[in-house]
Write an enzyme that holds these catalytic residues in place. Sequence first.
Site, PDB file in Angstrom:
ATOM      1  N   THR A 190      10.985  -5.684  -2.568  1.00 17.69           N
ATOM      2  CA  THR A 190       9.541  -5.602  -2.920  1.00 17.69           C
ATOM      3  C   THR A 190       9.386  -6.296  -4.220  1.00 17.69           C
ATOM      4  OG1 THR A 190       9.267  -3.297  -1.909  1.00 17.69           O
ATOM      5  CG2 THR A 190       7.596  -4.004  -3.684  1.00 17.69           C
ATOM      6  N   GLU A 191       8.097  -6.924  -4.422  1.00 20.02           N
ATOM      7  CA  GLU A 191       7.443  -7.593  -5.553  1.00 20.02           C
ATOM      8  C   GLU A 191       6.288  -7.185  -5.923  1.00 20.02           C
ATOM      9  OE1 GLU A 191       8.407 -11.765  -5.204  1.00 20.02           O
ATOM     10  OE2 GLU A 191      10.558 -11.602  -4.861  1.00 20.02           O
TER      11      GLU A 191
ATOM     12  N   ALA B 166      16.702  -4.829  -2.892  1.00 20.08           N
ATOM     13  CA  ALA B 166      15.471  -5.263  -3.954  1.00 20.08           C
ATOM     14  C   ALA B 166      14.849  -6.416  -3.056  1.00 20.08           C
ATOM     15  CB  ALA B 166      16.265  -5.644  -5.131  1.00 20.08           C
TER      16      ALA B 166
ATOM     17  N   GLN C   8      -3.712  36.425  11.107  1.00 20.06           N
ATOM     18  CA  GLN C   8      -3.559  35.862  12.197  1.00 20.06           C
ATOM     19  C   GLN C   8      -3.682  34.279  11.885  1.00 20.06           C
ATOM     20  OE1 GLN C   8      -6.798  35.383  15.328  1.00 20.06           O
ATOM     21  NE2 GLN C   8      -5.148  36.540  16.713  1.00 20.06           N
TER      22      GLN C   8
ATOM     23  N   GLU D  17       9.999   2.061   2.425  1.00 18.74           N
ATOM     24  CA  GLU D  17      10.598   1.823   3.679  1.00 18.74           C
ATOM     25  C   GLU D  17       9.463   1.256   4.725  1.00 18.74           C
ATOM     26  OE1 GLU D  17      14.043   2.255   2.852  1.00 18.74           O
ATOM     27  OE2 GLU D  17      14.289   0.790   4.461  1.00 18.74           O
ATOM     28  N   GLY D  18       8.447   0.638   4.182  1.00 17.32           N
ATOM     29  CA  GLY D  18       7.181   0.367   5.143  1.00 17.32           C
ATOM     30  C   GLY D  18       6.166   1.525   4.997  1.00 17.32           C
TER      31      GLY D  18
ATOM     32  N   ALA E   3       4.050  -8.646  -2.885  1.00 14.41           N
ATOM     33  CA  ALA E   3       4.933  -8.604  -1.671  1.00 14.41           C
ATOM     34  C   ALA E   3       5.619  -7.176  -1.310  1.00 14.41           C
ATOM     35  CB  ALA E   3       6.112  -9.841  -2.060  1.00 14.41           C
ATOM     36  N   GLY E   4       4.615  -6.342  -0.979  1.00 14.04           N
ATOM     37  CA  GLY E   4       5.216  -5.083  -0.350  1.00 14.04           C
ATOM     38  C   GLY E   4       5.091  -4.899   0.935  1.00 14.04           C
ATOM     39  N   SER E   5       4.119  -4.675   1.427  1.00 14.19           N
ATOM     40  CA  SER E   5       3.957  -4.594   3.007  1.00 14.19           C
ATOM     41  C   SER E   5       4.353  -6.011   3.735  1.00 14.19           C
ATOM     42  CB  SER E   5       2.708  -3.943   3.386  1.00 14.19           C
ATOM     43  OG  SER E   5       2.520  -2.816   2.987  1.00 14.19           O
TER      44      SER E   5
HETATM   45  C1  LIG Z   1       9.638   6.119  -4.128  1.00 10.05           C
HETATM   46  C2  LIG Z   1       9.649   4.387  -3.703  1.00 10.05           C
HETATM   47  C3  LIG Z   1      11.057   3.886  -3.594  1.00 10.05           C
HETATM   48  C4  LIG Z   1      11.115   2.692  -3.418  1.00 10.05           C
HETATM   49  N1  LIG Z   1      12.489   1.769  -3.258  1.00 10.05           N
HETATM   50  C5  LIG Z   1      12.095   0.621  -2.850  1.00 10.05           C
HETATM   51  C6  LIG Z   1      13.463  -0.049  -2.672  1.00 10.05           C
HETATM   52  O1  LIG Z   1      14.638   0.406  -3.073  1.00 10.05           O
HETATM   53  N2  LIG Z   1      13.418  -1.501  -2.630  1.00 10.05           N
HETATM   54  C7  LIG Z   1      12.300  -2.074  -2.354  1.00 10.05           C
HETATM   55  O2  LIG Z   1      12.461  -3.301  -2.197  1.00 10.05           O
HETATM   56  N3  LIG Z   1      11.137  -1.639  -2.313  1.00 10.05           N
HETATM   57  C8  LIG Z   1      10.890  -0.082  -2.674  1.00 10.05           C
HETATM   58  N4  LIG Z   1       9.821   0.504  -2.582  1.00 10.05           N
HETATM   59  C9  LIG Z   1       8.529  -0.348  -2.420  1.00 10.05           C
HETATM   60  C10 LIG Z   1       7.929   0.006  -1.159  1.00 10.05           C
HETATM   61  O3  LIG Z   1       8.609  -0.480  -0.128  1.00 10.05           O
HETATM   62  C11 LIG Z   1       6.662  -0.502  -0.954  1.00 10.05           C
HETATM   63  O4  LIG Z   1       5.687   0.413  -1.893  1.00 10.05           O
HETATM   64  C12 LIG Z   1       5.950  -0.415   0.181  1.00 10.05           C
HETATM   65  O5  LIG Z   1       6.420  -1.666   1.050  1.00 10.05           O
HETATM   66  C13 LIG Z   1       4.317  -0.805   0.184  1.00 10.05           C
HETATM   67  O6  LIG Z   1       4.187  -1.866  -0.701  1.00 10.05           O
HETATM   68  P1  LIG Z   1       2.934  -1.808  -1.716  1.00 10.05           P
HETATM   69  O7  LIG Z   1       3.206  -0.747  -2.672  1.00 10.05           O
HETATM   70  O8  LIG Z   1       3.040  -3.072  -2.399  1.00 10.05           O
HETATM   71  O9  LIG Z   1       1.658  -1.688  -0.962  1.00 10.05           O
HETATM   72  P2  LIG Z   1       0.646  -2.734  -0.349  1.00 10.05           P
HETATM   73  O10 LIG Z   1       1.571  -3.683   0.558  1.00 10.05           O
HETATM   74  O11 LIG Z   1       0.095  -3.425  -1.330  1.00 10.05           O
HETATM   75  O12 LIG Z   1      -0.302  -1.750   0.549  1.00 10.05           O
HETATM   76  C14 LIG Z   1      -1.420  -1.232   0.015  1.00 10.05           C
HETATM   77  C15 LIG Z   1      -1.977  -0.132   1.125  1.00 10.05           C
HETATM   78  O13 LIG Z   1      -2.477  -1.094   2.071  1.00 10.05           O
HETATM   79  C16 LIG Z   1      -1.962  -0.801   3.067  1.00 10.05           C
HETATM   80  N5  LIG Z   1      -1.602  -1.968   4.035  1.00 10.05           N
HETATM   81  C17 LIG Z   1      -0.917  -3.172   3.755  1.00 10.05           C
HETATM   82  N6  LIG Z   1      -0.874  -3.947   4.532  1.00 10.05           N
HETATM   83  C18 LIG Z   1      -1.590  -3.415   5.762  1.00 10.05           C
HETATM   84  C19 LIG Z   1      -1.850  -3.925   7.114  1.00 10.05           C
HETATM   85  N7  LIG Z   1      -1.644  -5.157   7.347  1.00 10.05           N
HETATM   86  N8  LIG Z   1      -2.498  -3.179   7.878  1.00 10.05           N
HETATM   87  C20 LIG Z   1      -3.139  -1.809   7.452  1.00 10.05           C
HETATM   88  N9  LIG Z   1      -2.688  -1.222   6.128  1.00 10.05           N
HETATM   89  C21 LIG Z   1      -2.085  -2.177   5.387  1.00 10.05           C
HETATM   90  C22 LIG Z   1      -0.669   0.054   2.996  1.00 10.05           C
HETATM   91  O14 LIG Z   1      -0.137   0.621   3.986  1.00 10.05           O
HETATM   92  C23 LIG Z   1      -0.907   0.484   1.976  1.00 10.05           C
HETATM   93  O15 LIG Z   1      -1.526   1.975   1.912  1.00 10.05           O
HETATM   94  C24 LIG Z   1       9.764   1.753  -2.983  1.00 10.05           C
HETATM   95  C25 LIG Z   1       8.481   2.531  -3.291  1.00 10.05           C
HETATM   96  C26 LIG Z   1       8.362   3.746  -3.424  1.00 10.05           C
HETATM   97  C27 LIG Z   1       7.231   4.571  -3.670  1.00 10.05           C
END
Ligand SMILES: Cc1cc2nc3c(=O)[nH]c(=O)nc-3n(C[C@H](O)[C@H](O)[C@H](O)COP(=O)(O)OP(=O)(O)OC[C@H]3O[C@@H](n4cnc5c(N)ncnc54)[C@H](O)[C@@H]3O)c2cc1C
Length: 375
Positions: free
Chosen positions: A119-120, A117, A270, A354-355, A123-125
């Site tokens: 992601t928030e 756990a 083809q 996973e990124g 706080a994703g990427s």
């Molecule tokens: C099916 C599924 C299972 C998951 N399971 C888990 C889990 O078990 N544990 C957990 O902790 N999380 C989990 N996640 C969360 C997942 O890790 C995040 O969705 C992911 O890290 C992306 O974060 P975000 O969705 O907040 O997107 P954001 O970070 O908001 O990004 C939005 C978009 O902007 C792009 N972006 C962001 N920063 C940059 C940058 N610096 N340069 C270029 N592009 C950028 C991203 O590629 C994306 O296209 C899961 C997600 C899914 C869909």
Amino acid sequence: MEFVLTADQKKKKDEFRRFAEEELDTGDHYPSENLRKSAERGYMGLPVPKEWGGGGEDFLTYILFVEEASRICSSTGAIIAVHTSVGSFPLLYYGTDEQKERYLTGLARGKLLGAFALTEAGAGSDAAALSTTATASGGGYIINGCKLFITSGGEADLYTVFATLDRTLGTRGICAFLVEKGMDGLTAGKPERKMGLNRSHTAEIRLEDLFIPMSNRLGKEGEGFTIAMSLLDGGRIGIAAQGLGLAQAAVDYTVKFLKEEEAAGNKTSQSAAFTLAELAASLEAARLLVYRASVMKDSGERCSKEASMAKMYATDLAVEAATRCLDLCGINGTRRDNPLTRYFCDAKATQIYEGSNQIQRIVIAREILKQARKL
Ligand SMILES: Cc1cc2nc3c(=O)[nH]c(=O)nc-3n(C[C@H](O)[C@H](O)[C@H](O)COP(=O)(O)OP(=O)(O)OC[C@H]3O[C@@H](n4cnc5c(N)ncnc54)[C@H](O)[C@@H]3O)c2cc1C
């Protein structure tokens, strides 16, 4: 292409393929039976050492399992990949013997299900921006915060949760905690309604004044971010294997479809042959990337660039293969009960978690430039 695999790995891959084809179901419900059968065969802890209840296999053998399981049911592949790579490895790498005894043996035997756990909202990427707090109190910590999109949220028995002790310290303030299902203050939301991977439940988990005893802190104070980042290479190779299994499934289905069409007197065009040839070549390339990254991980070599390449290439290919195979099958491919629609919807998520694959591109370029600066 099997030259990368040893005779034993090849034998195991055949065993996993037979198991997946004969034992795994592909219904709409949560895959409890698939998990139970996988646990029974020892597939929930393949790369965990035998002394901690695992199979004592190398990382590549575990990756072969994820590939084969995902070819049949990628939700099952996803649950097991998360359970192993980021649900069990934190304990294996950073747990004390007492913590391993308490949790890792159960995880490796499939008696417990693990989750990660991080992601928030916001706080994703950028995982370093997390705002869940941990406050020292009463010989332990009080945790408050909310985690989003957690694989096996609500199903898992153990969560590795990341929280900050002091936001002003940035990543050096982050700490990892072992949170058990049933602890006071832990609640899970309903599974998200996603476009794909629906058998793998993904849910919000809330931590409200949750008390964590000192014995459930994983690693040192401030070591949490290092722990999270060190797990990513293995986690990414796991998701790459999932993409590989999905891409293979799409191509396998389409080959069968084209053969049936030929038997009915409709010659393969083809253009269809070209698509098939291109996808088959890309599959071999993806497999080489995934296996190479696994071999490097097994040898203890740093493999961030290779893991990111494998994740980016194999999961992009999963979406491409599902899309192009849907095109080849025409109206048949678009029927709701056709597996290609499932492969397509499941594949999309593999590009994101996973990124995201944009983040993988950043990692790859950064590693290349770092290498070049040394020249
Ligand atoms: C099916 C599924 C299972 C998951 N399971 C888990 C889990 O078990 N544990 C957990 O902790 N999380 C989990 N996640 C969360 C997942 O890790 C995040 O969705 C992911 O890290 C992306 O974060 P975000 O969705 O907040 O997107 P954001 O970070 O908001 O990004 C939005 C978009 O902007 C792009 N972006 C962001 N920063 C940059 C940058 N610096 N340069 C270029 N592009 C950028 C991203 O590629 C994306 O296209 C899961 C997600 C899914 C869909």
